[in-house]
Every structure is written in structure tokens, then in C-alpha cells.
Design a protein around this motif. Structure first.
Motif, PDB file in Angstrom:
ATOM      1  N   THR A 325      -7.874 -28.482  43.755  1.00 53.19           N
ATOM      2  CA  THR A 325      -8.521 -27.496  42.888  1.00 53.19           C
ATOM      3  C   THR A 325      -7.999 -26.104  43.207  1.00 53.19           C
ATOM      4  O   THR A 325      -7.703 -25.310  42.312  1.00 53.19           O
ATOM      5  CB  THR A 325     -10.047 -27.510  43.078  1.00 53.19           C
ATOM      6  N   ALA A 329      -5.814 -23.582  40.777  1.00 51.24           N
ATOM      7  CA  ALA A 329      -6.260 -22.213  40.480  1.00 51.24           C
ATOM      8  C   ALA A 329      -5.166 -21.201  40.808  1.00 51.24           C
ATOM      9  O   ALA A 329      -4.946 -20.238  40.066  1.00 51.24           O
ATOM     10  CB  ALA A 329      -7.524 -21.897  41.274  1.00 51.24           C
ATOM     11  N   CYS A 332      -2.534 -21.491  38.130  1.00 56.63           N
ATOM     12  CA  CYS A 332      -2.961 -20.862  36.879  1.00 56.63           C
ATOM     13  C   CYS A 332      -2.572 -19.392  36.851  1.00 56.63           C
ATOM     14  O   CYS A 332      -2.000 -18.904  35.874  1.00 56.63           O
ATOM     15  CB  CYS A 332      -4.465 -21.028  36.710  1.00 56.63           C
ATOM     16  N   GLN A 358      -9.386 -16.811  44.783  1.00 57.12           N
ATOM     17  CA  GLN A 358      -8.302 -17.234  43.895  1.00 57.12           C
ATOM     18  C   GLN A 358      -7.191 -16.189  43.861  1.00 57.12           C
ATOM     19  O   GLN A 358      -6.011 -16.519  44.003  1.00 57.12           O
ATOM     20  CB  GLN A 358      -8.828 -17.477  42.481  1.00 57.12           C
ATOM     21  N   PHE A 504      -9.569 -19.455  34.682  1.00 52.48           N
ATOM     22  CA  PHE A 504      -8.598 -20.385  34.110  1.00 52.48           C
ATOM     23  C   PHE A 504      -8.018 -19.816  32.818  1.00 52.48           C
ATOM     24  O   PHE A 504      -7.120 -20.401  32.225  1.00 52.48           O
ATOM     25  CB  PHE A 504      -9.225 -21.761  33.851  1.00 52.48           C
ATOM     26  N   THR A 523      -3.704 -25.473  33.537  1.00 52.21           N
ATOM     27  CA  THR A 523      -4.394 -26.361  34.466  1.00 52.21           C
ATOM     28  C   THR A 523      -5.761 -26.799  33.908  1.00 52.21           C
ATOM     29  O   THR A 523      -6.575 -27.348  34.644  1.00 52.21           O
ATOM     30  CB  THR A 523      -4.592 -25.648  35.814  1.00 52.21           C
ATOM     31  N   GLN A 554      -8.313 -28.133  37.491  1.00 53.62           N
ATOM     32  CA  GLN A 554      -8.964 -26.961  38.095  1.00 53.62           C
ATOM     33  C   GLN A 554     -10.484 -27.090  38.139  1.00 53.62           C
ATOM     34  O   GLN A 554     -11.174 -26.203  38.641  1.00 53.62           O
ATOM     35  CB  GLN A 554      -8.546 -25.691  37.339  1.00 53.62           C
TER      36      GLN A 554
END
Length: 753
Positions: A325, A329, A332, A358, A504, A523, A554
Motif C-alpha cells: 500500500t 501511494a 501515485c 506519503q 490517489f 494505482t 492503494q
């Protein structure tokens, strides 16, 4: 015929095709994945600014599925096969950029209690070595803790078996859990990186949780160790002292700040409560003496549990986020947000919340250097830090940007100087017009940019700023237009949630008409569920509207030890129900967040109102507003509101529009007293409603308001730490003001709405 992807339209560049879950192909032309990230990411703007409708995916009650224009035939898991965890992303960067600065901070003198007037940097190679020493020291100290009781506590047994079991970890079988409790600083990021490289699951505590919720999280996670800034250490020990059974598993605290000679009482207090207390340097020295090789995670390893504060006052839910995950991220943002090796970013939003983690991961993946606020930093010291650090990119929240807007206007177009008003009025008008001509237009003007706007940028530490990102709350499109023009900077708006490991979607920096959150990242895929009871349909004019559903790499796998909430959040096809109402533009697939699913009420005449839609429109249409809480009553036929107004802008309004002498507005209390006079409140309300115009129906507009500068505060428990409204609690907290507004009646009942 399938829609064409960026790979099929650009053969030979190194983009992964539709048949691979990766964006780039490692070793293309003999180049590493990190080299290719530098060369071909982010993707060209024409592929990332929009989303496309996947043909033949509509279902009754649902819109079709939307995906990134770059890869309309499937979602992507990560940038490359060898970059599929947070650990591999940083490992690759630390090797390629070993000598480049990685983390930067202002050294703090603990005796004089001042920060140095310059930034000190730590290189990628040094950070890589420090995380090994930190991980080794923590594992050694826990293994040899005199308070470890593996027979009584499962989390202590996990310490013993960590080296043997780390390869088998996943969301159901995870390591002992390390808790981090500190404001933003380089040690926070180092600890996070260490946890990743040693397959240790972590979680975060933060000030606004309060001791009760901190106790809940520590007990639920059975966390045996807490890495914390020293200002939290005493309270953490007291928490165990008051809850010896529930928190018996807590056996170690690592103080990020040094333990000074006068802190011996803390060490003794900790030992009295069966806790070993170390400072950061002691742990790192232990790690140097007793090194342990890294224990790298795999894609399904549980990386972190991020607790989201509930809006109903219930205990927060722990969002489980896997290594894959995190990789999705980071991917992305790498594919959508501008970046260059050696850029400087600034880490201001709380690392305890997922969005800053992130952006931190994304920054470290391409060789940026992350600067941190000074010791004890706050919004009041932000500009000082920015002037010293001069970053290229920064994420922040709308309330910070609107304060910048007010300050800039006060110094330019609202200045006492007629010449300044004239010059800057002309410059801003030119820039806004030029930037609105088409997507991507930055309105460059050599004289305006170099002679006038460069001074404005420098005054705020924006000398080198290329792009800023805003999220967490709506922001006025007019504010975005003004700030882009005044600061000559790209301005992107993103959307995401803890369950998606942050954003996202993110709009392009120079969107011709600001307001969208951009096109879907590669993603993720998205669709909308119709909400006929709220008037939202897949066939609405301008594009489908309904509850936003998400699916893709994600997305989180579930809530920690909460199967009931997990099952309620996903359907049988794996779609996650966000609870947010969105619109997808029918022309370009860009996403707009317009409402919340469960937030609506009925007025006396039977009209249904969705307060979040009302609040978002007031906030996005009125830069003078910083906060808005809308209240409706089934026995009344109109809405009232609690609003926050920018102190500087409303003071100007009172002088210019209400003709109140500035000498009567010397203090914040003076300003608020005049704001809440009935005649003045009416003028303010008429102004706010005039900016709404026909965007809302008459019964959806506010008829009376109560004003403060910041009424919706965490310490009042009316909002969560991420500024989501707790409506039930807010209605009680502001009960007296609401009653008074209804007793007073509509301020605009005779005005045309």
C-alpha cells in the motif's frame, strides 16, 4: 478495441505495458529503476490530468469505472518490480544518492532553548547507516529488557521470535508494534524508515488524542515500546502508573531528546513502573556495539496502523496499511507530481497523519532533501523556517494558504499605498488571466516575475518554490487563482483518506479552472454509486454523481482487530465505500468532492439538506471564511451556521463595507464584538450569500450566523485532529448559540435569496 496506454503510445521510453503491474521496466537500456524515475517520471501532463471511462462497465445504480488516462486497461502496483515496498524504495535511493542531503533540521540548544539560525543536513548514506544502528539498538534493548515477560504477554513473545518470523508477517500475523509520539522531526522519519527495514509494524500517537485515546491505542495494539519526544515521557509513564494492568506490556520508552543530568528523576520514575528509559543516542550507540542485519519486509507485511479519529466520538479505527500500500501511494505521487533530484521539500503537516508520510516517502524516492520545522515549531514560526530552508515543494492545508493570501493582499492590493495597489492589481490581473487560458499555462512574464513577484516570494520563503499541494479541506478556487498569480507557483489540490494511504488523485499545478482534485491515479480505479434519496444520479448533467467507491493496490486491507467495520466498508467485488459524495466531470473524468453520504437532515417544509455540500460551497466561494458548521432543525425552515472568519480579512471588511472606524478594532475581542452585532452580522451574511448566488437553493443558504475566528477546534472536541466535523458533539457544544440564532430569527428573510 482497448484504449491506448502511455506505454503503447510511447514505445521505447521504458514505460511498462498493460500486461505488467509496474509503471516502468527495470534495466531498460541498462538503466536502474531509480535512473528511469529521474528520466521518465512524472508522466507527461496530458496523461495524468484526466481520467477515462472504461467502456461497458456501467451497472444499474452505478456509474462506469474510471481509470487513469495513462493506463486505462488496468491499475499499477508500483513503479517497478524491484520497488515494491517502502524499504526497497528507500534502499534504492540511499545507494543512488548516498552523498546527497536527505534530512535537514535546525539544531536545538537544550540549555539556551533556541534553534540554530541555519539548517544541518544528514546524507542518504548516513541516514541508511543510522537506521541500521537504531534498529539494532531497539531490538537489543527489547531482547534484554529486565521487564520482558514472554509468558504473560504475546507482544513480548513476538520480540523473542522477531528474527525467526519476520518473513511470514502479514495483516493477520504481524510483529510487536512500536508507537511513535512526537511532532515532526528528522528522528520521526528515521524511526519510520527503521521500522520498515526491520519489518516492525508501527503506529502513531499525537497530542490531540488525549490520554484516554492514547491508552486505548496502546492497549489495543499491545505496544511494548514508545519512541517519543521528551515532553511526552513523564505523561506516558504516568499513564502506565494509572493503568498498570491494561498497559503492563509497555516496557520501554526511547526519548528522542537527550536525557540530561537533571532528568534522573524520569529514569527512576520509569523503572518504578517497570519501564526502561533510554534516549535516542544511547539506543544508537547500543546498535553500533550490537549490530543486527536488516530484516526486510515483503509486500504483504503490515507496515503501519494509522488511527483515524471518529466523527461520532467513538474510539478511533486503526487503518492497516501494508508495505505494498505504501509502495502504491509513493508510486501515485511519483507518476503525477513534479519532482527533480536534489529538490528540497518541507515536512509541516503532522507525520502522525498519513498524507505527510506519503509525501515523505515520495520525496525520499527521488533524492529530495526533507526539511523539518524548528524545535517546537508551529504555524507562527512557519515563515521563519521557510525563509531559511527555501523549499521547492510543500504540502499544507487551506487555512495556512488563506492566511498567506490575506497577508499578501494586505501588503499589495489592499495596501495604504495607491501606487502599490495599482501596480500589483495590474500584475495579478495579468497573471490570473494568462494562467486561465489553458491547462498548464503558468502566465510567465519576465518583468513581473523577476522584478515584483520574486520579492513577494522571497518574503515568504518561496524563493525556489515550484509547486504546493493542498488537501484535507476545500479551498476557494479564487484563493488558488490569486496565490498562483501572486506567488508565481503551481498549486495542486489532492484528495485521499487514511484508507488510501493519502492522496490517489491530485490536480495539475496550473489547472485552467481550479477546483477539481484531478484525474484518477494509476494505482486506483473509481466508480460512483447512485444516491436517489439525496438527488445524486449516474446520469446527472455535467457528469455522474454519487458515493465514491474505490478499488486498487492503494486501498487498505481492513481495520485493525475490527472485522465488523471492515466488512461494512467493502462490497463483494472489493469496492471500498468512502462515504464521500463525488462528481466526475463528463468531459475529462476529473474528480470533485461535493458531499457526505450520511450527513443530511430534513427541514420543517420537507426539504432535504446535505450540510457538507453547503459548507464546502460557502468555504470554496468565500476566501474570508476559514471554517463553517451548518445546522438544521426539522422544526425550522431555514439553516443557521457557526462560521470562522479570517481575522485580517474581516477587519478590512468592517472598515471598508461596514464603515467602522479602524480605531475601534484594535484587538481580536474588539473585532469579534463588532462582527456579532446584529446589523454587522447581516451585512457579513449578505456578502457571503452573494458569493454563493444560484449555486444553492434558498432553503440551503444560511439565514443566521454566529462568528468566531476559529470556532471549530480540536480542544473543544467538535472536530477530529484531521479537522472532520463531529456534528452531534458540535450541535451540543454550540447549543446556546444555535438556540439564540433561531430565537433571533432569519437575518435575511426579506432579502431575495
Amino acid at each position: 478495441m482497448s484504449p491506448q496506454s502511455v506505454a503503447s503510445l510511447n514505445p521505447g521510453r521504458g514505460y511498462g505495458g498493460d500486461d505488467t503491474p509496474y509503471v516502468i521496466v527495470p534495466n531498460h537500456n541498462g538503466k536502474s529503476s531509480s535512473e528511469l524515475i529521474e528520466e521518465i517520471l512524472p508522466l507527461p501532463q496530458k496523461y495524468i490530468q484526466d481520467a477515462v471511462l472504461v467502456p461497458n462497465t456501467e451497472k444499474p445504480g452505478f456509474s462506469g469505472i474510471y481509470r487513469s488516462k495513462a493506463y486505462p486497461n488496468g491499475t499499477k502496483y508500483s513503479a517497478a518490480a524491484d520497488l515494491n515496498t517502502y524499504h526497497t524504495y528507500f534502499d534504492a535511493a540511499s545507494k543512488r544518492y548516498s552523498s546527497l542531503p536527505c534530512l535537514a533540521y535546525r539544531k536545538y540548544d537544550y540549555i539556551k532553548k533556541v534553534s540554530e539560525p541555519e539548517y544541518t543536513t544528514i546524507s542518504y548514506g548516513e541516514v541508511s547507516q543510522l537506521k541500521k544502528e537504531l534498529g539494532s539498538g531497539i531490538l537489543y534493548s527489547l531482547h534484554n529488557s529486565p521487564y520482558k515477560d514472554s509468558a504473560k504477554y504475546e507482544c513480548h513473545a513476538k520480540i523473542d521470535n522477531h528474527r525467526a518470523n519476520f518473513r511470514s508477517y502479514n495483516k493477520d500475523n504481524y510483529s510487536f508494534i512500536l508507537s511513535i509520539f512526537s511532532s515532526n522531526r528528522w528522528e520521526w522519519v528515521l524511526t519510520d524508515l527503521m521500522c520498515s527495514s526491520y519489518s516492525i509494524t508501527n503506529t502513531a500517537l499525537y497530542d490531540t488524542l488525549g490520554p484516554k485515546t492514547s491508552e486505548y491505542i496502546l492497549e489495543l495494539t499491545q505496544s511494548p515500546i514508545i519512541v517519543a519526544s521528551k515532553n511526552h515521557v513523564k505523561n506516558l509513564i504516568e499513564l502506565k502508573n494509572k493503568n498498570p494492568e491494561a498497559l503492563g506490556h509497555v516496557i520501554s520508552i526511547v526519548s528522542i531528546d537527550p536525557l540530561l543530568p537533571g532528568d534522573s528523576f524520569l529514569v527512576n520514575f520509569a523503572h518504578q513502573n517497570k519501564i526502561s528509559l533510554f534516549d535516542f543516542d544511547q539506543i544508537i550507540k547500543l546498535g553500533r556495539i550490537f549490530p543486527t542485519e536488516e530484516l526486510p519486509p515483503h509486500t504483504e507485511t503490515l507496515f503501519t496502523i494509522s488511527f483515524t479519529s471518529g466523527t461520532t466520538g467513538a474510539n478511533p479505527k486503526g487503518v492497516m496499511l501494508l508495505q505494498r500500500t505504501a509502495a502504491a501511494a509513493i508510486t501515485c505521487f511519483l507518476t503525477q507530481v513534479e519532482h527533480k533530484v536534489g529538490w528540497k521539500s518541507f515536512c509541516f503537516l503532522p507525520l502522525a497523519h498519513i498524507f505527510e508520510r506519503q509525501t515523505t516517502g515520495y520525496s525520499l524516492a527521488y533524492g529530495a532533501c526533507i526539511g523539518f520545522p524548528q524545535h517546537g515549531g508551529s504555524p507562527l514560526t512557519l515563515i521563519e523556517d521557510l525563509r531559511l530552508w527555501k523549499p521547492n515543494i510543500m504540502s499544507n492545508v487551506p487555512r495556512v494558504f488563506t492566511k498567506l493570501e490575506a497577508a499578501i493582499k494586505n501588503a499589495t492590493i489592499d495596501s495604504d499605498s495607491k501606487l502599490k495597489r495599482s501596480i500589483f492589481g495590474k500584475i495579478f490581473e495579468y497573471k490570473m488571466e494568462a494562467q486561465s487560458k489553458h491547462d498548464g499555462a503558468n502566465g510567465a512574464h519576465f518583468v513581473y516575475d523577476t522584478v515584483f513577484l520574486s520579492k513577494l516570494r522571497s518574503s515568504l520563503g518561496f524563493d525556489n518554490m515550484n509547486v504546493v499541494i493542498t488537501g484535507s479541506a476545500p479551498i476557494s478556487a479564487n484563493s488558488v487563482k490569486f496565490l498562483r498569480a501572486a506567488l508565481n507557483v503551481g498549486f495542486s489540490q489532492g484528495y485521499g483518506m487514511t484508507e488510501t494511504y493519502g492522496g490517489f488523485v491530485v490536480s495539475i499545478p496550473f489547472e485552467a479552472t481550479p477546483g477539481s482534485c484531478g484525474g484518477c491515479g494509476m494505482t486506483m480505479e473509481m466508480r460512483l454509486r447512485e444516491l436517489p434519496g439525496m438527488g445524486y444520479s449516474a446520469n446527472d448533467e455535467g457528469g455522474p454523481r454519487g458515493e465514491l467507491l474505490l478499488r486498487g493496490p492503494q486501498i487498505f486491507p481492513g481495520y485493525f482487530r475490527n472485522e465488523e467495520e471492515t466488512n461494512k466498508s467493502f462490497d463483494e467485488d472489493g469496492w471500498f465505500y468512502t462515504g464521500d459524495v463525488a462528481r466526475v466531470n463528463s468531459e475529462n473524468g476529473r474528480l470533485y468532492i461535493v458531499d457526505r453520504v450520511k450527513n443530511f437532515f430534513k427541514l420543517a417544509q420537507g426539504e432535504y439538506v446535505t450540510p457538507e455540500k453547503v459548507e464546502n460551497l460557502y468555504l470554496s466561494s468565500n476566501p474570508i471564511m476559514t471554517q463553517c458548521y451548518t445546522h438544521g432543525d426539522s422544526l425550522k425552515h431555514y439553516l443557521v451556521g457557526v462560521v470562522g472568519l479570517d481575522q485580517q480579512l474581516i477587519a478590512q471588511f468592517l472598515v471598508e463595507k461596514c464603515k467602522i472606524d479602524a480605531s475601534y478594532l484594535q484587538t481580536p475581542e474588539d473585532i469579534l464584538r463588532h462582527c456579532n452585532r446584529v446589523d454587522v452580522r447581516k451585512q457579513i451574511l449578505v456578502y457571503l450569500n452573494s458569493n454563493i448566488q444560484s449555486k444553492l437553493q434558498g432553503f440551503e443558504k444560511l439565514h443566521n450566523i454566529y462568528i468566531e475566528f476559529e470556532p471549530l477546534r480540536v480542544d473543544r472536541d467538535v472536530v477530529t485532529p484531521t479537522m472532520k466535523l463531529k456534528r452531534a458533539i458540535a450541535s451540543k457544544y454550540f447549543g446556546d448559540q444555535i438556540d439564540q440564532m433561531y430565537e433571533e430569527g432569519s437575518l435575511i428573510k426579506n432579502d431575495k435569496l
